[in-house]
Design an enzyme around this catalytic site. Sequence first.
Site, PDB file in Angstrom:
ATOM      1  N   SER A 129      42.355 -20.682   3.496  1.00 40.79           N
ATOM      2  CA  SER A 129      40.901 -21.057   4.078  1.00 40.79           C
ATOM      3  C   SER A 129      40.616 -22.565   3.485  1.00 40.79           C
ATOM      4  CB  SER A 129      40.031 -20.068   3.364  1.00 40.79           C
ATOM      5  OG  SER A 129      38.590 -20.384   3.424  1.00 40.79           O
ATOM      6  N   TYR A 154      36.433 -14.449  -3.810  1.00 39.89           N
ATOM      7  CA  TYR A 154      37.145 -14.501  -2.656  1.00 39.89           C
ATOM      8  C   TYR A 154      37.936 -15.797  -2.532  1.00 39.89           C
ATOM      9  CZ  TYR A 154      37.989 -15.841   2.227  1.00 39.89           C
ATOM     10  OH  TYR A 154      38.494 -16.372   3.378  1.00 39.89           O
ATOM     11  N   LYS A 158      42.170 -16.767  -2.673  1.00 38.89           N
ATOM     12  CA  LYS A 158      42.952 -17.846  -1.968  1.00 38.89           C
ATOM     13  C   LYS A 158      43.624 -19.063  -2.663  1.00 38.89           C
ATOM     14  CE  LYS A 158      41.709 -15.645   2.211  1.00 38.89           C
ATOM     15  NZ  LYS A 158      42.682 -15.019   2.903  1.00 38.89           N
TER      16      LYS A 158
HETATM   17  C1  WQD Z   1      28.469 -21.240   8.722  1.00 40.47           C
HETATM   18  C2  WQD Z   1      27.215 -22.069   8.736  1.00 40.47           C
HETATM   19  C3  WQD Z   1      25.668 -21.307   7.028  1.00 40.47           C
HETATM   20  C4  WQD Z   1      24.995 -17.494   8.924  1.00 40.47           C
HETATM   21  C5  WQD Z   1      32.798 -18.662   5.299  1.00 40.47           C
HETATM   22  C6  WQD Z   1      33.374 -18.329   4.320  1.00 40.47           C
HETATM   23  C7  WQD Z   1      34.992 -19.205   4.619  1.00 40.47           C
HETATM   24  C8  WQD Z   1      35.609 -18.412   5.824  1.00 40.47           C
HETATM   25  C9  WQD Z   1      34.567 -18.460   6.933  1.00 40.47           C
HETATM   26  C10 WQD Z   1      36.377 -16.186   5.799  1.00 40.47           C
HETATM   27  C11 WQD Z   1      26.731 -22.394   7.307  1.00 40.47           C
HETATM   28  C12 WQD Z   1      25.152 -21.243   8.454  1.00 40.47           C
HETATM   29  C13 WQD Z   1      25.472 -18.729   8.661  1.00 40.47           C
HETATM   30  C14 WQD Z   1      23.624 -17.261   9.259  1.00 40.47           C
HETATM   31  C15 WQD Z   1      23.452 -19.729   8.982  1.00 40.47           C
HETATM   32  N1  WQD Z   1      36.013 -17.324   5.443  1.00 40.47           N
HETATM   33  N2  WQD Z   1      24.514 -19.927   8.993  1.00 40.47           N
HETATM   34  N3  WQD Z   1      22.818 -18.551   9.273  1.00 40.47           N
HETATM   35  O1  WQD Z   1      30.076 -20.341   5.143  1.00 40.47           O
HETATM   36  O2  WQD Z   1      31.314 -21.960   6.636  1.00 40.47           O
HETATM   37  O3  WQD Z   1      32.570 -20.015   5.844  1.00 40.47           O
HETATM   38  O4  WQD Z   1      33.382 -17.879   6.508  1.00 40.47           O
HETATM   39  O5  WQD Z   1      36.962 -15.423   5.974  1.00 40.47           O
HETATM   40  O6  WQD Z   1      35.690 -19.071   3.385  1.00 40.47           O
HETATM   41  O7  WQD Z   1      33.177 -19.188   3.285  1.00 40.47           O
HETATM   42  O8  WQD Z   1      30.849 -19.853   7.447  1.00 40.47           O
HETATM   43  O9  WQD Z   1      29.756 -18.771   9.485  1.00 40.47           O
HETATM   44  O10 WQD Z   1      29.184 -17.970   7.099  1.00 40.47           O
HETATM   45  O11 WQD Z   1      28.534 -20.179   8.196  1.00 40.47           O
HETATM   46  O12 WQD Z   1      22.456 -20.678   9.094  1.00 40.47           O
HETATM   47  O13 WQD Z   1      22.998 -16.177   9.350  1.00 40.47           O
HETATM   48  O14 WQD Z   1      26.249 -21.371   9.229  1.00 40.47           O
HETATM   49  O15 WQD Z   1      24.729 -21.870   6.165  1.00 40.47           O
HETATM   50  O16 WQD Z   1      26.173 -23.652   7.351  1.00 40.47           O
HETATM   51  P1  WQD Z   1      31.201 -20.703   6.303  1.00 40.47           P
HETATM   52  P2  WQD Z   1      29.607 -18.860   7.945  1.00 40.47           P
END
Ligand code: WQD
Length: 344
Positions: A129, A154, A158
């Site tokens: 990841s 988590y 990785k």
């Molecule tokens: C993306 C953006 C949030 C939800 C995570 C894991 C990574 C990978 C994928 C999985 C960020 C913003 C999100 C919401 C928001 N692993 N957001 N409101 O955090 O980049 O990655 O998922 O198996 O390891 O860390 O992805 O989709 O959670 O967030 O504003 O309700 O959307 O702050 O900027 P992230 P995400």
Amino acid sequence: MSEYKDTVLVSGGAGYIGTHTAVALIEAGYDVVIIDNFSNSEPTAIEGVEKIVGRKVTFEKVDTCDINALRGVFERHEFSTVIHFAAYKAVGESMHEPLKYYMNNLVSYMNILELMKEFRRPNVLFSSSATVYGDAETLPVTEQTPRQPATSPYGNTKQIAEDILRDCCRAYEGFHGIALRYFNPIGAHPSALIGELPRGVPNNLIPFITQTAAGIRECLSVFGNDYDTPDGTCLRDYIDVLDLAKAHVAAVNRMVDGKMKEKYEIFNVGTGTPVSVLELLNRFIKANGVDVPYKIVARREGDVPAVWADTTLANKELGWKAERDLDDTLRASWNWEKHVRGIK
Ligand code: WQD
């Protein structure tokens, strides 16, 4: 001679990325053996794969943490390559239940590696990841960009798993590994027969958006608009799951065809294009003609302001690049949500 190019064992093959990869492998001429314990997936996912490819696939309900059950799979099936998807992936949960994550994600993985060694199966593809880069000092990140100390159990699983693979490839003859570092996978198969099925309140952005559009959630919370980015919201690299699946096929081809340059290789799998939260939200609303109420709230703990991929290495070495149009991807995400909810 077999009608297939080779056989690939897909652990966690009923999951979001696993199902799409199984379809892509079959379409590329591989046979697959899928194993999953349905801890975070449903049997309907396997049916979806079968409908898309138009044939039955070999499936066994197995917990990869159970080495004896897993040994049976190795005894019953011939395959050269394992793609190991089976893992827990909720960052927040891992902070509260670290052992659950270390046990499940690492024990299952070491069982796979142990049996690969025992049965002399040469190739393993590991789902890593972009989280390993943390808050990177330079952007976009290349595979050489130093990993930052993990900020969640988590993320740590990785990093540890990458290191275990590196050490195994170094130590064991005939052992080859590729780690694919996924950026943010989104989208779904255009048939709407497979897609992401989060349980409970989604943590990730797109499932939260689609559930809000479907009326299941009242309002999307945008976590922070005071970052040092063009519109103040975080930048990510959203990769269509179909493109991601194809990257797996390219990596499997590279291993099976004996084209690896090192025994252990790492590739970024992203689009190379940063997209902000608000940009993604607005593209989703426009592409689908739906309303998604949202409000700006405080930053979410642990979020990095920006991360996106330099994909030069994957482009060159895997002959792969992301091709799907973002609007098509966002339409596929919405079609999948509608399919799941029975919305016309
Ligand atoms: C993306 C953006 C949030 C939800 C995570 C894991 C990574 C990978 C994928 C999985 C960020 C913003 C999100 C919401 C928001 N692993 N957001 N409101 O955090 O980049 O990655 O998922 O198996 O390891 O860390 O992805 O989709 O959670 O967030 O504003 O309700 O959307 O702050 O900027 P992230 P995400």
